[in-house]
Design an enzyme around this catalytic site. Structure first.
Site, PDB file in Angstrom:
ATOM      1  N   LYS A 115       0.771  -1.403  -0.018  1.00 28.26           N
ATOM      2  CA  LYS A 115       0.026   0.188   0.177  1.00 28.26           C
ATOM      3  C   LYS A 115       0.693   1.341  -0.125  1.00 28.26           C
ATOM      4  O   LYS A 115       0.244   2.178  -0.504  1.00 28.26           O
ATOM      5  CB  LYS A 115      -1.054  -0.132   1.103  1.00 28.26           C
ATOM      6  CG  LYS A 115      -2.163  -1.010   0.918  1.00 28.26           C
ATOM      7  CD  LYS A 115      -3.485  -0.597   1.774  1.00 28.26           C
ATOM      8  CE  LYS A 115      -4.577  -1.495   1.392  1.00 28.26           C
ATOM      9  NZ  LYS A 115      -5.533  -1.426   2.148  1.00 28.26           N
ATOM     10  N   LYS A 197      -4.425  -9.863  -6.221  1.00 25.52           N
ATOM     11  CA  LYS A 197      -5.406 -10.010  -5.536  1.00 25.52           C
ATOM     12  C   LYS A 197      -6.769  -9.013  -6.120  1.00 25.52           C
ATOM     13  O   LYS A 197      -6.632  -7.817  -6.255  1.00 25.52           O
ATOM     14  CB  LYS A 197      -5.031  -9.734  -3.934  1.00 25.52           C
ATOM     15  CG  LYS A 197      -6.372 -10.070  -3.142  1.00 25.52           C
ATOM     16  CD  LYS A 197      -5.636  -9.715  -1.710  1.00 25.52           C
ATOM     17  CE  LYS A 197      -6.120  -8.097  -1.433  1.00 25.52           C
ATOM     18  NZ  LYS A 197      -6.558  -7.802  -0.226  1.00 25.52           N
ATOM     19  N   LYS A 200     -11.342  -4.294  -3.429  1.00 22.49           N
ATOM     20  CA  LYS A 200     -12.299  -3.546  -3.790  1.00 22.49           C
ATOM     21  C   LYS A 200     -11.911  -1.835  -4.111  1.00 22.49           C
ATOM     22  O   LYS A 200     -12.570  -1.080  -4.782  1.00 22.49           O
ATOM     23  CB  LYS A 200     -13.394  -3.308  -2.503  1.00 22.49           C
ATOM     24  CG  LYS A 200     -12.479  -2.918  -1.077  1.00 22.49           C
ATOM     25  CD  LYS A 200     -13.520  -2.619   0.044  1.00 22.49           C
ATOM     26  CE  LYS A 200     -13.385  -3.948   1.087  1.00 22.49           C
ATOM     27  NZ  LYS A 200     -12.198  -3.769   2.002  1.00 22.49           N
TER      28      LYS A 200
HETATM   29  N1  AQP Z   1      -9.303 -11.396  -3.163  1.00 20.38           N
HETATM   30  C1  AQP Z   1      -9.559 -11.796  -1.756  1.00 20.38           C
HETATM   31  N2  AQP Z   1      -9.721 -13.074  -1.728  1.00 20.38           N
HETATM   32  C2  AQP Z   1      -9.942 -13.589  -0.474  1.00 20.38           C
HETATM   33  N3  AQP Z   1     -10.239 -13.023   0.567  1.00 20.38           N
HETATM   34  C3  AQP Z   1     -10.239 -11.684   0.642  1.00 20.38           C
HETATM   35  N4  AQP Z   1     -10.359 -10.506   1.463  1.00 20.38           N
HETATM   36  C4  AQP Z   1     -10.116  -9.559   0.818  1.00 20.38           C
HETATM   37  N5  AQP Z   1      -9.705  -9.698  -0.432  1.00 20.38           N
HETATM   38  C5  AQP Z   1      -9.958 -11.139  -0.761  1.00 20.38           C
HETATM   39  C6  AQP Z   1     -10.798 -10.912   2.772  1.00 20.38           C
HETATM   40  O1  AQP Z   1     -11.710  -9.921   3.006  1.00 20.38           O
HETATM   41  C7  AQP Z   1     -11.754  -9.537   4.360  1.00 20.38           C
HETATM   42  C8  AQP Z   1     -11.952  -7.968   4.602  1.00 20.38           C
HETATM   43  O2  AQP Z   1     -10.876  -7.318   4.068  1.00 20.38           O
HETATM   44  P1  AQP Z   1     -10.701  -6.008   4.444  1.00 20.38           P
HETATM   45  O3  AQP Z   1     -11.772  -5.026   3.910  1.00 20.38           O
HETATM   46  O4  AQP Z   1     -10.326  -5.681   5.743  1.00 20.38           O
HETATM   47  O5  AQP Z   1      -9.317  -5.533   3.485  1.00 20.38           O
HETATM   48  P2  AQP Z   1      -8.546  -6.175   2.567  1.00 20.38           P
HETATM   49  O6  AQP Z   1      -7.865  -7.487   2.768  1.00 20.38           O
HETATM   50  O7  AQP Z   1      -7.368  -5.048   2.110  1.00 20.38           O
HETATM   51  O8  AQP Z   1      -9.692  -6.372   1.203  1.00 20.38           O
HETATM   52  P3  AQP Z   1      -9.493  -5.394  -0.037  1.00 20.38           P
HETATM   53  O9  AQP Z   1     -10.759  -5.677  -0.776  1.00 20.38           O
HETATM   54  O10 AQP Z   1      -8.179  -5.778  -0.635  1.00 20.38           O
HETATM   55  O11 AQP Z   1      -9.644  -3.930   0.626  1.00 20.38           O
HETATM   56  P4  AQP Z   1      -8.621  -2.564   0.198  1.00 20.38           P
HETATM   57  O12 AQP Z   1      -8.818  -2.407  -1.390  1.00 20.38           O
HETATM   58  O13 AQP Z   1      -9.463  -1.375   0.703  1.00 20.38           O
HETATM   59  O14 AQP Z   1      -7.344  -2.894   0.558  1.00 20.38           O
HETATM   60  C9  AQP Z   1     -10.591  -9.852   5.053  1.00 20.38           C
HETATM   61  O15 AQP Z   1     -10.678 -11.147   5.685  1.00 20.38           O
HETATM   62  C10 AQP Z   1      -9.526 -10.395   3.828  1.00 20.38           C
HETATM   63  O16 AQP Z   1      -8.818 -11.270   4.152  1.00 20.38           O
END
Ligand code: AQP
Length: 334
Positions: A115, A197, A200
Protein backbone atom coordinates in the site's frame (compact mmCIF):
# COMPACT_ATOMS: atom_id res chain seq x y z
CA UNK A 1 -22.69 -14.05 25.15
CA UNK A 2 -22.70 -17.76 25.93
CA UNK A 3 -19.70 -18.54 28.21
CA UNK A 4 -19.59 -22.12 26.89
CA UNK A 5 -19.03 -21.00 23.30
CA UNK A 6 -15.75 -19.89 21.76
CA UNK A 7 -15.51 -16.40 20.27
CA UNK A 8 -15.12 -15.29 16.68
CA UNK A 9 -14.14 -11.81 15.51
CA UNK A 10 -13.78 -10.58 11.97
CA UNK A 11 -14.17 -7.31 10.17
CA UNK A 12 -14.35 -5.79 6.73
CA UNK A 13 -13.30 -2.25 5.83
CA UNK A 14 -15.90 0.03 4.24
CA UNK A 15 -13.11 1.24 1.95
CA UNK A 16 -15.06 0.49 -1.21
CA UNK A 17 -17.96 -1.63 -2.34
CA UNK A 18 -17.65 -5.22 -1.24
CA UNK A 19 -16.21 -7.62 -3.80
CA UNK A 20 -16.62 -11.28 -4.55
CA UNK A 21 -13.13 -11.68 -3.03
CA UNK A 22 -14.31 -10.29 0.33
CA UNK A 23 -17.42 -12.47 0.10
CA UNK A 24 -15.75 -15.77 -0.74
CA UNK A 25 -12.68 -15.13 1.42
CA UNK A 26 -14.52 -13.99 4.53
CA UNK A 27 -18.19 -13.01 4.51
CA UNK A 28 -19.60 -16.27 3.13
CA UNK A 29 -18.13 -18.10 6.13
CA UNK A 30 -19.43 -15.68 8.72
CA UNK A 31 -23.01 -16.95 8.61
CA UNK A 32 -21.96 -20.59 8.88
CA UNK A 33 -20.40 -19.91 12.27
CA UNK A 34 -23.17 -17.95 13.96
CA UNK A 35 -24.79 -20.88 15.80
CA UNK A 36 -21.66 -22.50 17.12
CA UNK A 37 -19.72 -19.44 18.30
CA UNK A 38 -20.17 -16.04 19.94
CA UNK A 39 -19.58 -13.88 16.88
CA UNK A 40 -18.47 -10.27 16.56
CA UNK A 41 -18.59 -8.96 13.00
CA UNK A 42 -17.32 -5.44 12.73
CA UNK A 43 -17.45 -2.66 10.16
CA UNK A 44 -13.83 -1.61 10.61
CA UNK A 45 -14.19 2.02 9.61
CA UNK A 46 -11.13 3.28 11.51
CA UNK A 47 -8.84 1.19 9.31
CA UNK A 48 -10.07 2.92 6.17
CA UNK A 49 -8.47 6.25 7.15
CA UNK A 50 -5.06 4.81 6.29
CA UNK A 51 -6.06 5.83 2.76
CA UNK A 52 -7.85 9.16 2.10
CA UNK A 53 -11.65 8.79 2.20
CA UNK A 54 -14.52 11.04 1.24
CA UNK A 55 -16.39 11.44 4.59
CA UNK A 56 -19.91 11.23 3.17
CA UNK A 57 -19.03 8.23 1.00
CA UNK A 58 -17.40 6.49 3.97
CA UNK A 59 -20.54 6.92 6.09
CA UNK A 60 -22.73 5.58 3.28
CA UNK A 61 -20.47 2.58 2.67
CA UNK A 62 -20.54 1.75 6.39
CA UNK A 63 -24.34 1.44 6.23
CA UNK A 64 -24.00 -0.54 2.99
CA UNK A 65 -21.66 -3.00 4.67
CA UNK A 66 -24.06 -3.57 7.56
CA UNK A 67 -26.89 -4.07 5.04
CA UNK A 68 -24.72 -6.65 3.28
CA UNK A 69 -23.91 -8.46 6.53
CA UNK A 70 -27.65 -8.80 7.09
CA UNK A 71 -28.37 -9.72 3.47
CA UNK A 72 -25.73 -12.46 3.65
CA UNK A 73 -27.71 -14.05 6.46
CA UNK A 74 -26.09 -12.71 9.62
CA UNK A 75 -28.77 -12.68 12.26
CA UNK A 76 -28.53 -9.45 14.32
CA UNK A 77 -29.80 -11.32 17.39
CA UNK A 78 -27.10 -13.98 17.15
CA UNK A 79 -24.13 -11.84 16.07
CA UNK A 80 -22.72 -8.59 17.42
CA UNK A 81 -22.78 -6.50 14.24
CA UNK A 82 -21.12 -3.20 15.08
CA UNK A 83 -18.93 -0.29 14.03
CA UNK A 84 -15.33 -0.16 15.19
CA UNK A 85 -15.41 3.61 15.85
CA UNK A 86 -18.41 3.15 18.19
CA UNK A 87 -16.23 1.29 20.70
CA UNK A 88 -13.35 3.47 21.90
CA UNK A 89 -11.66 0.44 23.44
CA UNK A 90 -10.25 -0.51 20.02
CA UNK A 91 -8.17 2.68 19.86
CA UNK A 92 -7.24 2.46 23.55
CA UNK A 93 -6.00 -1.12 23.37
CA UNK A 94 -4.24 -0.34 20.10
CA UNK A 95 -2.11 2.28 21.87
CA UNK A 96 -1.09 -0.19 24.56
CA UNK A 97 -0.35 -3.04 22.13
CA UNK A 98 1.70 -0.65 19.99
CA UNK A 99 4.10 -0.39 22.92
CA UNK A 100 4.61 -4.16 22.70
CA UNK A 101 5.15 -4.28 18.93
CA UNK A 102 8.52 -3.71 17.29
CA UNK A 103 9.20 -1.41 14.36
CA UNK A 104 11.02 -4.31 12.69
CA UNK A 105 7.88 -6.47 12.86
CA UNK A 106 5.71 -3.76 11.33
CA UNK A 107 8.28 -3.06 8.60
CA UNK A 108 8.00 -6.66 7.42
CA UNK A 109 4.25 -6.47 6.72
CA UNK A 110 3.70 -7.02 3.01
CA UNK A 111 0.44 -5.05 2.96
CA UNK A 112 2.31 -1.99 4.29
CA UNK A 113 4.95 -2.35 1.59
CA UNK A 114 2.30 -2.84 -1.09
CA UNK A 115 0.00 0.00 0.00
CA UNK A 116 2.86 2.43 0.56
CA UNK A 117 3.90 1.86 -3.04
CA UNK A 118 0.33 2.32 -4.29
CA UNK A 119 -0.21 5.46 -2.17
CA UNK A 120 3.32 6.89 -2.28
CA UNK A 121 2.02 10.44 -1.66
CA UNK A 122 0.40 9.40 1.65
CA UNK A 123 2.54 6.89 3.53
CA UNK A 124 1.10 7.79 6.94
CA UNK A 125 1.64 6.44 10.45
CA UNK A 126 -1.75 4.71 10.41
CA UNK A 127 -0.77 2.65 7.39
CA UNK A 128 2.29 1.48 9.31
CA UNK A 129 0.49 0.70 12.59
CA UNK A 130 -2.66 -0.78 10.94
CA UNK A 131 -1.74 -4.33 12.11
CA UNK A 132 -1.61 -3.14 15.74
CA UNK A 133 -5.17 -1.80 15.52
CA UNK A 134 -6.18 -5.10 13.90
CA UNK A 135 -4.54 -6.98 16.80
CA UNK A 136 -6.50 -4.79 19.23
CA UNK A 137 -9.77 -5.50 17.36
CA UNK A 138 -9.23 -9.21 17.79
CA UNK A 139 -7.64 -9.43 21.24
CA UNK A 140 -10.17 -7.06 22.84
CA UNK A 141 -12.86 -9.75 22.65
CA UNK A 142 -10.60 -12.68 23.67
CA UNK A 143 -11.19 -14.11 20.23
CA UNK A 144 -10.42 -17.77 19.51
CA UNK A 145 -10.99 -17.84 15.76
CA UNK A 146 -10.69 -15.20 12.99
CA UNK A 147 -12.28 -15.93 9.58
CA UNK A 148 -10.05 -14.16 7.03
CA UNK A 149 -8.66 -14.40 3.52
CA UNK A 150 -5.04 -15.44 3.22
CA UNK A 151 -3.90 -11.83 2.60
CA UNK A 152 -4.58 -11.11 6.29
CA UNK A 153 -2.68 -14.15 7.60
CA UNK A 154 0.53 -12.22 8.22
CA UNK A 155 -1.37 -9.63 10.27
CA UNK A 156 -3.02 -12.38 12.30
CA UNK A 157 0.36 -13.97 12.99
CA UNK A 158 1.54 -10.63 14.33
CA UNK A 159 -1.57 -10.42 16.55
CA UNK A 160 -0.68 -13.86 17.93
CA UNK A 161 2.89 -12.76 18.63
CA UNK A 162 1.71 -9.62 20.42
CA UNK A 163 -0.75 -11.64 22.52
CA UNK A 164 1.92 -14.17 23.48
CA UNK A 165 4.41 -11.41 24.30
CA UNK A 166 1.91 -9.62 26.55
CA UNK A 167 0.89 -12.89 28.23
CA UNK A 168 4.54 -13.77 28.88
CA UNK A 169 5.14 -10.45 30.63
CA UNK A 170 1.89 -10.08 32.58
CA UNK A 171 0.46 -13.60 32.84
CA UNK A 172 -2.45 -15.13 30.93
CA UNK A 173 -4.52 -12.22 29.60
CA UNK A 174 -5.31 -12.65 25.90
CA UNK A 175 -6.52 -15.69 24.02
CA UNK A 176 -4.03 -16.44 21.23
CA UNK A 177 -6.31 -16.46 18.15
CA UNK A 178 -6.27 -18.95 15.27
CA UNK A 179 -7.01 -18.05 11.63
CA UNK A 180 -9.96 -19.65 9.85
CA UNK A 181 -9.07 -19.59 6.16
CA UNK A 182 -11.26 -21.15 3.46
CA UNK A 183 -9.58 -23.64 1.14
CA UNK A 184 -10.67 -22.70 -2.37
CA UNK A 185 -11.28 -19.01 -1.85
CA UNK A 186 -8.43 -18.00 0.42
CA UNK A 187 -7.29 -15.56 -2.24
CA UNK A 188 -9.56 -14.65 -5.12
CA UNK A 189 -7.56 -12.96 -7.82
CA UNK A 190 -8.27 -10.01 -10.11
CA UNK A 191 -10.18 -10.97 -13.28
CA UNK A 192 -7.96 -8.94 -15.61
CA UNK A 193 -4.67 -9.37 -13.76
CA UNK A 194 -4.91 -12.81 -12.12
CA UNK A 195 -1.46 -12.50 -10.58
CA UNK A 196 -2.82 -9.87 -8.15
CA UNK A 197 -5.55 -10.02 -5.51
CA UNK A 198 -9.10 -8.94 -6.28
CA UNK A 199 -9.41 -5.70 -4.24
CA UNK A 200 -12.30 -3.33 -3.67
CA UNK A 201 -10.05 -0.28 -4.05
CA UNK A 202 -8.82 -1.33 -7.50
CA UNK A 203 -9.30 1.45 -10.05
CA UNK A 204 -10.14 -0.94 -12.92
CA UNK A 205 -13.76 -2.02 -12.35
CA UNK A 206 -13.29 -5.03 -14.66
CA UNK A 207 -10.86 -6.48 -12.13
CA UNK A 208 -13.55 -7.20 -9.55
CA UNK A 209 -17.13 -8.36 -9.18
CA UNK A 210 -19.13 -6.31 -6.70
CA UNK A 211 -21.74 -8.08 -4.60
CA UNK A 212 -24.21 -5.54 -5.94
CA UNK A 213 -23.29 -5.87 -9.65
CA UNK A 214 -26.35 -6.74 -11.78
CA UNK A 215 -26.42 -10.11 -13.56
CA UNK A 216 -25.54 -8.75 -17.02
CA UNK A 217 -22.53 -6.87 -15.63
CA UNK A 218 -21.34 -9.99 -13.77
CA UNK A 219 -21.56 -12.14 -16.90
CA UNK A 220 -19.88 -9.46 -19.01
CA UNK A 221 -16.98 -9.16 -16.54
CA UNK A 222 -16.47 -12.93 -16.48
CA UNK A 223 -16.62 -13.12 -20.27
CA UNK A 224 -13.82 -10.54 -20.38
CA UNK A 225 -11.76 -12.31 -17.69
CA UNK A 226 -8.22 -13.01 -18.76
CA UNK A 227 -7.52 -16.69 -19.36
CA UNK A 228 -4.34 -18.43 -20.31
CA UNK A 229 -2.84 -20.13 -23.32
CA UNK A 230 -4.05 -23.67 -23.87
CA UNK A 231 -7.64 -24.79 -23.80
CA UNK A 232 -8.04 -27.23 -20.93
CA UNK A 233 -9.88 -26.41 -17.73
CA UNK A 234 -7.27 -27.63 -15.28
CA UNK A 235 -6.01 -26.19 -12.02
CA UNK A 236 -2.43 -24.93 -12.29
CA UNK A 237 -1.86 -21.74 -10.31
CA UNK A 238 1.59 -21.11 -11.72
CA UNK A 239 1.02 -21.66 -15.43
CA UNK A 240 -2.74 -21.03 -15.65
CA UNK A 241 -3.53 -18.33 -13.03
CA UNK A 242 -6.62 -17.05 -14.88
CA UNK A 243 -8.34 -20.42 -15.25
CA UNK A 244 -7.25 -21.50 -11.77
CA UNK A 245 -8.88 -18.40 -10.31
CA UNK A 246 -12.13 -19.15 -12.16
CA UNK A 247 -12.01 -22.75 -10.92
CA UNK A 248 -11.62 -21.48 -7.36
CA UNK A 249 -14.55 -19.09 -7.78
CA UNK A 250 -16.84 -21.76 -9.28
CA UNK A 251 -15.81 -24.30 -6.61
CA UNK A 252 -16.39 -22.00 -3.68
CA UNK A 253 -19.59 -20.37 -4.88
CA UNK A 254 -21.07 -23.87 -5.38
CA UNK A 255 -19.42 -25.44 -2.32
CA UNK A 256 -17.73 -28.14 -4.37
CA UNK A 257 -14.09 -29.20 -4.78
CA UNK A 258 -11.70 -28.14 -7.56
CA UNK A 259 -11.66 -31.74 -8.79
CA UNK A 260 -15.45 -31.66 -9.15
CA UNK A 261 -15.15 -28.49 -11.26
CA UNK A 262 -12.50 -30.02 -13.50
CA UNK A 263 -14.63 -33.16 -13.99
CA UNK A 264 -17.75 -31.12 -14.77
CA UNK A 265 -15.96 -29.03 -17.41
CA UNK A 266 -13.70 -31.67 -18.94
CA UNK A 267 -13.66 -31.02 -22.68
CA UNK A 268 -15.53 -27.67 -22.35
CA UNK A 269 -14.24 -24.50 -23.95
CA UNK A 270 -12.93 -21.54 -21.96
CA UNK A 271 -15.76 -19.34 -23.24
CA UNK A 272 -18.47 -21.74 -22.02
CA UNK A 273 -16.77 -22.16 -18.67
CA UNK A 274 -16.57 -18.38 -18.16
CA UNK A 275 -20.29 -18.03 -18.82
CA UNK A 276 -21.02 -20.89 -16.38
CA UNK A 277 -18.94 -19.18 -13.68
CA UNK A 278 -20.71 -15.86 -14.30
CA UNK A 279 -24.14 -17.49 -14.21
CA UNK A 280 -23.38 -19.34 -10.96
CA UNK A 281 -22.07 -16.20 -9.29
CA UNK A 282 -25.05 -14.12 -10.47
CA UNK A 283 -27.57 -16.64 -9.21
CA UNK A 284 -25.83 -17.00 -5.83
CA UNK A 285 -25.77 -13.22 -5.43
CA UNK A 286 -29.35 -12.57 -6.60
CA UNK A 287 -31.09 -13.36 -3.27
CA UNK A 288 -28.41 -11.43 -1.35
CA UNK A 289 -28.93 -8.40 -3.60
CA UNK A 290 -32.70 -8.53 -3.17
CA UNK A 291 -32.38 -8.39 0.62
CA UNK A 292 -29.57 -5.86 0.47
CA UNK A 293 -31.67 -3.33 -1.44
CA UNK A 294 -34.43 -3.69 1.17
CA UNK A 295 -32.12 -3.24 4.16
CA UNK A 296 -30.23 -0.27 2.72
CA UNK A 297 -33.48 1.69 2.43
CA UNK A 298 -34.09 1.39 6.17
CA UNK A 299 -31.42 3.51 7.86
CA UNK A 300 -33.51 3.64 11.06
CA UNK A 301 -33.28 -0.13 11.39
CA UNK A 302 -29.56 -0.13 10.55
CA UNK A 303 -28.91 2.57 13.17
CA UNK A 304 -30.86 0.58 15.76
CA UNK A 305 -28.58 -2.43 15.14
CA UNK A 306 -25.45 -0.29 15.38
CA UNK A 307 -26.66 1.31 18.62
CA UNK A 308 -27.72 -1.91 20.33
CA UNK A 309 -24.56 -3.78 19.38
CA UNK A 310 -22.19 -0.94 20.22
CA UNK A 311 -23.38 -1.29 23.81
CA UNK A 312 -22.82 -5.05 23.89
CA UNK A 313 -19.37 -4.71 22.32
CA UNK A 314 -18.43 -1.83 24.64
CA UNK A 315 -19.39 -3.80 27.74
CA UNK A 316 -17.25 -6.79 26.74
CA UNK A 317 -14.38 -4.63 25.49
CA UNK A 318 -14.34 -2.77 28.79
CA UNK A 319 -13.87 -6.00 30.75
CA UNK A 320 -10.69 -6.77 28.80
CA UNK A 321 -9.43 -3.19 28.93
CA UNK A 322 -9.91 -3.03 32.69
CA UNK A 323 -7.86 -6.21 33.09
CA UNK A 324 -5.14 -4.87 30.78
CA UNK A 325 -5.04 -1.48 32.53
CA UNK A 326 -4.63 -3.20 35.88
CA UNK A 327 -1.87 -5.46 34.58
CA UNK A 328 0.21 -2.68 33.03
CA UNK A 329 -0.04 -0.61 36.21
CA UNK A 330 -2.63 2.08 35.50
CA UNK A 331 -4.92 3.34 38.28
CA UNK A 332 -8.15 2.00 36.83
CA UNK A 333 -11.00 4.46 36.51
CA UNK A 334 -13.31 2.92 33.93
N1 AQP B 1 -9.32 -11.25 -3.05
C1 AQP B 1 -9.62 -11.78 -1.87
N2 AQP B 1 -9.77 -13.11 -1.73
C2 AQP B 1 -10.10 -13.66 -0.53
N3 AQP B 1 -10.31 -12.92 0.57
C3 AQP B 1 -10.18 -11.59 0.48
N4 AQP B 1 -10.33 -10.61 1.36
C4 AQP B 1 -10.08 -9.42 0.76
N5 AQP B 1 -9.79 -9.61 -0.52
C5 AQP B 1 -9.84 -10.95 -0.73
C6 AQP B 1 -10.71 -10.80 2.75
O1 AQP B 1 -11.83 -9.95 3.02
C7 AQP B 1 -11.78 -9.56 4.39
C8 AQP B 1 -12.00 -8.10 4.50
O2 AQP B 1 -10.92 -7.41 3.90
P1 AQP B 1 -10.66 -5.91 4.29
O3 AQP B 1 -11.79 -5.08 3.85
O4 AQP B 1 -10.36 -5.80 5.73
O5 AQP B 1 -9.36 -5.45 3.58
P2 AQP B 1 -8.47 -6.08 2.49
O6 AQP B 1 -7.99 -7.44 2.87
O7 AQP B 1 -7.38 -5.08 2.23
O8 AQP B 1 -9.50 -6.19 1.28
P3 AQP B 1 -9.50 -5.37 -0.07
O9 AQP B 1 -10.75 -5.71 -0.78
O10 AQP B 1 -8.21 -5.60 -0.79
O11 AQP B 1 -9.61 -3.88 0.44
P4 AQP B 1 -8.72 -2.64 0.03
O12 AQP B 1 -8.77 -2.59 -1.46
O13 AQP B 1 -9.37 -1.47 0.70
O14 AQP B 1 -7.34 -2.89 0.56
C9 AQP B 1 -10.42 -10.01 4.95
O15 AQP B 1 -10.62 -11.19 5.71
C10 AQP B 1 -9.63 -10.32 3.72
O16 AQP B 1 -8.66 -11.33 3.95
Amino acid sequence: MDPDKKTIFSGIQPSGSITLGNYLGALKNFGKLQDKYNCYYCVVDMHTLTVRQDPQALRERSYQLLALYLACGLDPDKNVLFMQSHVSGHAELSWILGCYTYIGELSRMTQFKDKSQRHADNVNGGLFTYPVLMAADILLYKTHLVPIGVDQKQHLELARNIAERFNNIYGETFVVPEPFIPQNSAKIMSLQEPEKKMSKSDTNTNNFILLTDPEDVIIKKFKKAVTDSGCEIVYDEENKPGISNLINIYASINDISRDDVMKEFEGSRYGDFKIAVGTSVASALAPIQKKYFEYIEDKGYLNSIFNKNAEIARENANKTLKEVYEKVGFIVNR
